[in-house]
Design a protein around this motif. Structure first.
Motif, PDB file in Angstrom:
ATOM      1  N   ASP A 189       0.840  -1.209   0.000  1.00  0.00           N
ATOM      2  CA  ASP A 189       0.000   0.000   0.000  1.00  0.00           C
ATOM      3  C   ASP A 189       0.871   1.254   0.000  1.00  0.00           C
ATOM      4  O   ASP A 189       0.580   2.228  -0.701  1.00  0.00           O
ATOM      5  CB  ASP A 189      -0.922  -0.025   1.221  1.00  0.00           C
ATOM      6  CG  ASP A 189      -1.894   1.148   1.229  1.00  0.00           C
ATOM      7  OD1 ASP A 189      -2.601   1.337   0.230  1.00  0.00           O
ATOM      8  OD2 ASP A 189      -1.922   1.884   2.237  1.00  0.00           O
TER       9      ASP A 189
ATOM     10  N   GLU B 298       4.056   5.840  -5.430  1.00  0.00           N
ATOM     11  CA  GLU B 298       4.131   5.892  -6.893  1.00  0.00           C
ATOM     12  C   GLU B 298       3.069   6.818  -7.479  1.00  0.00           C
ATOM     13  O   GLU B 298       3.319   7.533  -8.453  1.00  0.00           O
ATOM     14  CB  GLU B 298       3.956   4.488  -7.468  1.00  0.00           C
ATOM     15  CG  GLU B 298       5.185   3.621  -7.348  1.00  0.00           C
ATOM     16  CD  GLU B 298       4.983   2.249  -7.975  1.00  0.00           C
ATOM     17  OE1 GLU B 298       5.991   1.643  -8.366  1.00  0.00           O
ATOM     18  OE2 GLU B 298       3.828   1.795  -8.061  1.00  0.00           O
ATOM     19  N   SER B 299       1.873   6.795  -6.893  1.00  0.00           N
ATOM     20  CA  SER B 299       0.771   7.601  -7.424  1.00  0.00           C
ATOM     21  C   SER B 299       0.784   9.035  -6.904  1.00  0.00           C
ATOM     22  O   SER B 299      -0.003   9.872  -7.340  1.00  0.00           O
ATOM     23  CB  SER B 299      -0.565   6.946  -7.067  1.00  0.00           C
ATOM     24  OG  SER B 299      -0.748   6.895  -5.663  1.00  0.00           O
TER      25      SER B 299
ATOM     26  N   SER C 198       2.411   1.744  -3.465  1.00  0.00           N
ATOM     27  CA  SER C 198       1.376   2.187  -4.395  1.00  0.00           C
ATOM     28  C   SER C 198       1.073   3.671  -4.217  1.00  0.00           C
ATOM     29  O   SER C 198       0.961   4.422  -5.196  1.00  0.00           O
ATOM     30  CB  SER C 198       0.108   1.353  -4.185  1.00  0.00           C
ATOM     31  OG  SER C 198      -0.937   1.820  -4.992  1.00  0.00           O
ATOM     32  N   LYS C 199       0.969   4.118  -2.984  1.00  0.00           N
ATOM     33  CA  LYS C 199       0.659   5.523  -2.713  1.00  0.00           C
ATOM     34  C   LYS C 199       1.828   6.436  -3.067  1.00  0.00           C
ATOM     35  O   LYS C 199       1.632   7.545  -3.562  1.00  0.00           O
ATOM     36  CB  LYS C 199       0.268   5.692  -1.247  1.00  0.00           C
ATOM     37  CG  LYS C 199      -1.112   5.122  -0.915  1.00  0.00           C
ATOM     38  CD  LYS C 199      -1.463   5.300   0.549  1.00  0.00           C
ATOM     39  CE  LYS C 199      -2.874   4.786   0.843  1.00  0.00           C
ATOM     40  NZ  LYS C 199      -3.223   4.879   2.266  1.00  0.00           N
TER      41      LYS C 199
END
Length: 341
Positions: A174, A180-181, A177-178
């Motif tokens: 998680d 990267e975004s 993912s956060k």
């Protein structure tokens, strides 16, 4: 080659052929000259008209489309004003460049596809291992819960540890993912890196003692080093790097933090005298789930995502991290931080 030159050469070749045939039958230099002049002028006009209308204009159109679409313009703009005086050579060059670019794109896509397959395989394996273990412990618990409460308690404890491992894995995925975004904001603040490094080392001192690893921060690096960064995320970077050095360190061993002052940055190094890393593994060390020795990595624990998170945090700070290592001598991770003004 320009259109006029191309047509001139073609017309000359046709006129020369016709005049030579005429000379063969008439055997007269006068008719040779007349036939050459007439056929040359006629051929030039006809070929120029035909090539301009049916070939050259199409080539110019293709060139304009290729050139302008490469610049990111839409189709309407791509058909606008002509921008080249020699489109045939330019089309050749543009197509070569386009082919080279597409070849690179295909190579990148192949690498990404390979990375995707490896990533999915790794995620599947990382999840299956604790899940199967938990399943086995629960089945055993059902059999011995009443007959052997002590054994049941041991299996319950092992199941709990595997649940924790799953939780860490999900949290780390998680977090990546956060990062990267861009969902996780970087809260820049001015703070003393030396003070943060001491805090992290004190927090990991007990873990280091269990592995007989000595943590050090040399006296010459003890003066304040004010940086502009997200304090808690840099804390996470340090914890990951130092924990790695403890996990793969020698017994006895040592880990040292050093700071070097650059022009507008500080270079921070975390160096250990552990088992080291083979050079062939260094380019992939920051990939998610990449493990040098899968069996040993799982023995010492961790999700295999620590270094990937470190890299993402530093990239979010617009900074870099690198690694150098020699087998049986040690490893050094080096990263930069912006100096505070």
């Amino acid at each position: 080659m320009k259109l006029s030159v191309l047509v001139l050469i073609t017309a000359f070749a046709v006129a020369l052929s016709i005049s030579l045939v005429n000379f063969h039958f008439q055997n007269s230099f006068y008719y040779l000259a007349v036939s050459f002049g007439v056929s040359f002028i006629t051929s030039f006009i006809v070929f120029y008209y035909l090539m301009e209308k049916y070939i050259y204009s199409k080539v110019k159109l293709i060139y304009k489309m290729i050139h302008n679409l490469k610049l990111g313009k839409d189709l309407k703009d791509a058909l606008g004003e002509y921008v080249s005086s020699d489109p045939i050579n330019d089309v050749e060059q543009e197509v070569k460049e386009w082919a080279g670019a597409k070849k690179k794109e295909i190579e990148i896509l192949k690498k990404q596809e390979q990375f995707r397959r490896e990533f999915l395989s790794n995620v599947s394996h990382e999840f299956k291992t604790p899940l199967f273990a938990i399943q086995g412990y629960i089945e055993t618990l059902q059999d011995c819960l009443l007959d052997d409460p002590e054994m049941a308690a041991k299996f319950l404890n092992k199941a709990e540890k595997n649940v924790e491992r799953l939780s860490y894995l999900i949290n780390d995925l998680d977090a990546i993912s956060k990062l990267e975004s861009g969902e996780v904001p970087i809260n820049f603040e001015k703070f003393d890196f030396v003070g943060l490094a001491k805090e992290v080392m004190e927090g990991l001192e007990d873990k280091a003692k269990t592995k007989n690893v000595k943590l050090s921060f040399k006296e010459k690096y003890m003066h304040p080093a004010l940086v502009n960064a997200d304090r808690e995320k840099i804390r996470q970077v340090l914890i990951n790097l130092i924990q790695n050095s403890i996990k793969y360190g020698k017994d006895p061993g040592s880990t040292a933090i050093k700071i070097f002052e650059l022009h507008d940055q500080y270079l921070i190094e975390v160096t250990d005298d552990g088992i080291g890393i083979d050079e062939k593994h260094l380019p992939r060390l920051f990939e998610r789930f990449y493990r040098i020795d899968s069996h040993r990595s799982r023995e010492v624990g961790g999700t295999g995502l620590g270094l990937a998170i470190v890299k993402h945090i530093l990239e979010a700070h617009q900074q870099i991290i690198s690694v150098r290592s020699t087998l049986q001598i040690g490893t050094t991770f080096a990263f930069t931080l912006e100096k505070a003004g």
